[in-house]
Motif scaffolding. Structure first.
Motif, mmCIF file in Angstrom:
data_model
loop_
_atom_site.group_PDB
_atom_site.id
_atom_site.type_symbol
_atom_site.label_atom_id
_atom_site.label_comp_id
_atom_site.label_asym_id
_atom_site.label_seq_id
_atom_site.Cartn_x
_atom_site.Cartn_y
_atom_site.Cartn_z
ATOM 1 N N LYS A 89 -4.629 -7.991 1.490
ATOM 2 C CA LYS A 89 -5.875 -7.276 1.814
ATOM 3 C C LYS A 89 -7.000 -7.740 0.878
ATOM 4 N N TRP A 90 -6.684 -7.824 -0.397
ATOM 5 C CA TRP A 90 -7.697 -8.250 -1.377
ATOM 6 C C TRP A 90 -8.173 -9.688 -1.092
ATOM 7 N N CYS A 99 -11.409 3.951 -2.734
ATOM 8 C CA CYS A 99 -10.102 4.514 -3.048
ATOM 9 C C CYS A 99 -9.860 5.734 -2.166
ATOM 10 N N ASN A 135 -7.887 1.167 -0.478
ATOM 11 C CA ASN A 135 -6.518 1.346 -0.968
ATOM 12 C C ASN A 135 -6.280 2.783 -1.405
ATOM 13 N N ASN A 136 -5.035 3.173 -1.300
ATOM 14 C CA ASN A 136 -4.602 4.479 -1.781
ATOM 15 C C ASN A 136 -4.680 4.538 -3.330
ATOM 16 N N GLU A 172 -8.202 5.199 7.354
ATOM 17 C CA GLU A 172 -9.212 4.435 6.625
ATOM 18 C C GLU A 172 -10.570 4.296 7.311
ATOM 19 N N GLY A 223 0.820 -1.213 0.000
ATOM 20 C CA GLY A 223 0.000 0.000 0.000
ATOM 21 C C GLY A 223 0.850 1.257 0.000
ATOM 22 N N THR A 232 -0.866 -5.379 -0.697
ATOM 23 C CA THR A 232 -2.180 -5.160 -1.318
ATOM 24 C C THR A 232 -2.904 -6.478 -1.588
ATOM 25 N N SER A 271 -1.657 2.852 -5.031
ATOM 26 C CA SER A 271 -1.708 1.377 -4.954
ATOM 27 C C SER A 271 -2.597 0.859 -6.086
#
Ligand SMILES: Cc1cc2nc3c(=O)[nH]c(=O)nc-3n(C[C@H](O)[C@H](O)[C@H](O)COP(=O)(O)O)c2cc1C
Ligand code: SF4
Length: 518
Positions: free
Chosen positions: A163-164, A179, A307-308, A273, A152, A160, A311
């Motif tokens: 997390k997904w 986002c 996510n940013n 977040e 991230g 990343t 990312s």
């Protein structure tokens, strides 16, 4: 073929006068009876050269910058439409050292064309990642992102793909992709630059995230200070919808994904977040305790990938060129490239995308060109307002998550702010506490109360009151904030404070002692 003139229309270039230059060029074209097409591209990120205009010639693009409206007449007189020489002549843009030294993966297209031309996006390799993704099983997409080593870019550097996977593995009739475009860190503008300069890459990345995790709806939460980014993203979403990139059948596949742009209301903590999720739900932006993780119970209580911008915008190239290609760049556990944003008192301010691993000294001295004032660099704050101040003695630190952590620093969103030798580090430490006090969401005591006590204690230090006792008190307070705060706003404020005290102890002597020493 009629000449084409490229003039950036992103907010960075506009702030430096690009609109006035565009108007002067349009006027001059009309007065001279020349037919030409003006294309408003994004910026390439060399902001010290903005407004940087480019013309398409038979021998490729030629750049000029920084152009002032008063340069326009002489540019025409010098034959700039065919690349003629002029004092602002920079030559081929990709040969300008600041740009030539970069490795552009995420920002590969940024600044080249009209950001809202989907055809231009496709002609430069856009949508290839999504095309590959729609033909893959979700678990395989997640695996590819995990294998790429992407972490991230919002600050915490969390993998990343992991997390997904949590969102993919959590069963729910509704899931979301959020986002994070709150971009509150000082010295950072990468999110803004890509949203204004290459918005489809973010849409593509979010759509891939949706297909990979089973989410059919996405939100981009953009800070209110970014009206140009909001406008560009809204237009890009509309275009993507009409072209079938978004909608019930993404690129003609059975996958559905659509998205909306939402605007924040201006609080640093809303970039955190869980606070962001509260704000998106229409509630006050207060941090939520974790667990539950947003990946399990996020937006409206549903599994959510948050996510940013960078990312997500880095995913299309991974899905296009493969995990191994991306992973090949970088060092240690920091894989791929990172858009470093160089700002503050620096000669060559701008965005520099490169593989992880350059040292801080290379970034500040070689790429940044030292201070704008020409005075020695005293300190560099890396990672926004919660990042540590590094002195020249630590300039051999490679740009890498773990290497920075080893030296009590952080990379954060990769913004770096340069200070010359006139900086007063006691004032910077006080500013960190003050920033925390103003931006605190108020949920936990170490941050809400500690930051105000921190200001008072540093003020006593500045006044020369019981220096040893107050220095010990600030150190103790920083420990309490670091280990007792609920989120990184209170938890990381000690980094700028303690790094100032550790690396610049002379600035914490009472003012009278400092005057005597000088
Ligand atoms: C006070 C605070 C502010 C933050 N601001 C941002 C921000 O502006 N943008 C961002 O992407 N992440 C920000 N973060 C980090 C997010 O909480 C979160 O880690 C990130 O959005 C996750 O995305 P990533 O894994 O892609 O980095 C912030 C965190 C804290 C504690
Ligand atoms: S550390 Fe500060 S911002 Fe974070 S939850 Fe506690 S009071 Fe809120």
């Amino acid at each position: 073929m009629i000449p084409r003139i490229y003039i950036p229309g992103d907010s960075g270039a506009l702030a430096l006068g690009a609109e006035k230059v565009a108007k002067a060029i349009a006027k001059e074209l009309a007065e001279r009876g020349i037919e030409a097409k003006i294309v408003r591209n994004g910026s390439r990120g060399a902001y010290f050269l903005e407004p940087m205009i480019e013309v398409a010639t038979a021998n490729g693009r030629v750049a000029y910058g920084p152009v002032k409206p008063s340069d326009v007449k002489s540019l025409f007189d010098s034959g700039f439409l065919t690349g003629g020489h002029h004092k602002r002549w920079l030559g081929a843009p990709d040969k300008i050292p600041f740009l030539a030294k970069q490795t552009r993966l995420t920002f590969a297209r940024c600044g080249i064309n009209d950001p809202l031309s989907l055809d231009a996006y496709k002609s430069l390799g856009g949508l290839k990642g999504l095309q590959n993704a729609v033909a893959m099983a979700p678990a395989d997409i997640v695996k590819q992102v995990t294998d790429s080593g992407l972490r991230g870019r919002g600050g915490a550097g969390f993998p990343t793909g992991i997390k997904w996977k949590t969102v993919l593995d959590t069963t729910s009739e509704r899931k979301y992709i959020v986002c994070n475009a709150d971009e509150g860190d000082s010295a950072t503008f990468a999110d803004r630059m890509i949203m204004e300069g290459d918005p489809f890459v973010l849409i593509e990345g979010m759509t891939i995230a949706g297909i990979a995790t089973g989410a059919t709806k996405g939100f981009v939460y953009i800070r209110s200070e970014y009206p140009h980014a909001v406008a560009t993203m809204n237009k890009a979403v509309e275009i993507a919808r009409k072209a079938g990139v978004l909608g019930v059948n993404v690129l003609g596949s059975p996958n559905a994904f659509d998205m909306e742009i939402r605007v924040g209301a201006g609080a640093y903590v809303c970039g955190e977040e869980t606070s962001l999720l509260n704000s998106l739900e229409g509630k006050r932006g207060v941090v939520r305790a974790k667990p539950p993780l947003p990946a399990i119970q996020g937006l409206f209580g549903k599994p959510t990938v948050i996510n940013n911008v960078i990312s997500l915008a880095s995913v299309p190239i991974i899905m296009d060129k493969g995990a191994a290609f991306y992973k090949d760049f970088g060092m240690g556990r920091s894989r791929g490239t990172i858009p470093i944003q160089i700002a503050g008192n620096v000669r060559n301010g701008g965005l520099f995308e490169t593989a992880f691993g350059l040292t801080l000294g290379q970034i500040v001295d070689d790429i940044g060109g030292g201070t704008a004032t020409g005075r020695p660099v005293k300190a560099v704050q890396v990672g926004g307002p919660l990042g540590a101040y590094f002195p020249r003695a630590l300039f051999d630190t490679p740009f890498d998550y773990e290497e920075f952590a080893k030296r009590d620093g952080l990379i954060g969103h990769a913004g770096i702010t340069v200070f010359d030798d006139t900086a007063d580090m006691l004032k910077q430490a006080r500013f960190a506490m003050e920033f925390c006090a103003i931006e605190s969401c108020g949920k936990c005591t170490p941050c809400r109360i500690g930051s105000t006590r921190g200001i008072e204690t540093i003020d006593r230090l500045a006044a020369g009151i019981e220096p040893e006792k107050n220095l010990a008190l600030v150190t103790d307070l920083c420990n309490t904030m670091k280990f007792g705060s609920l989120c990184a706003l209170g938890g990381f404020t000690p980094y700028p404070v303690m790094s100032s005290i550790t690396h610049f102890p002379e600035d914490f002597k009472p003012a009278s002692a400092r005057v005597a020493a000088e």
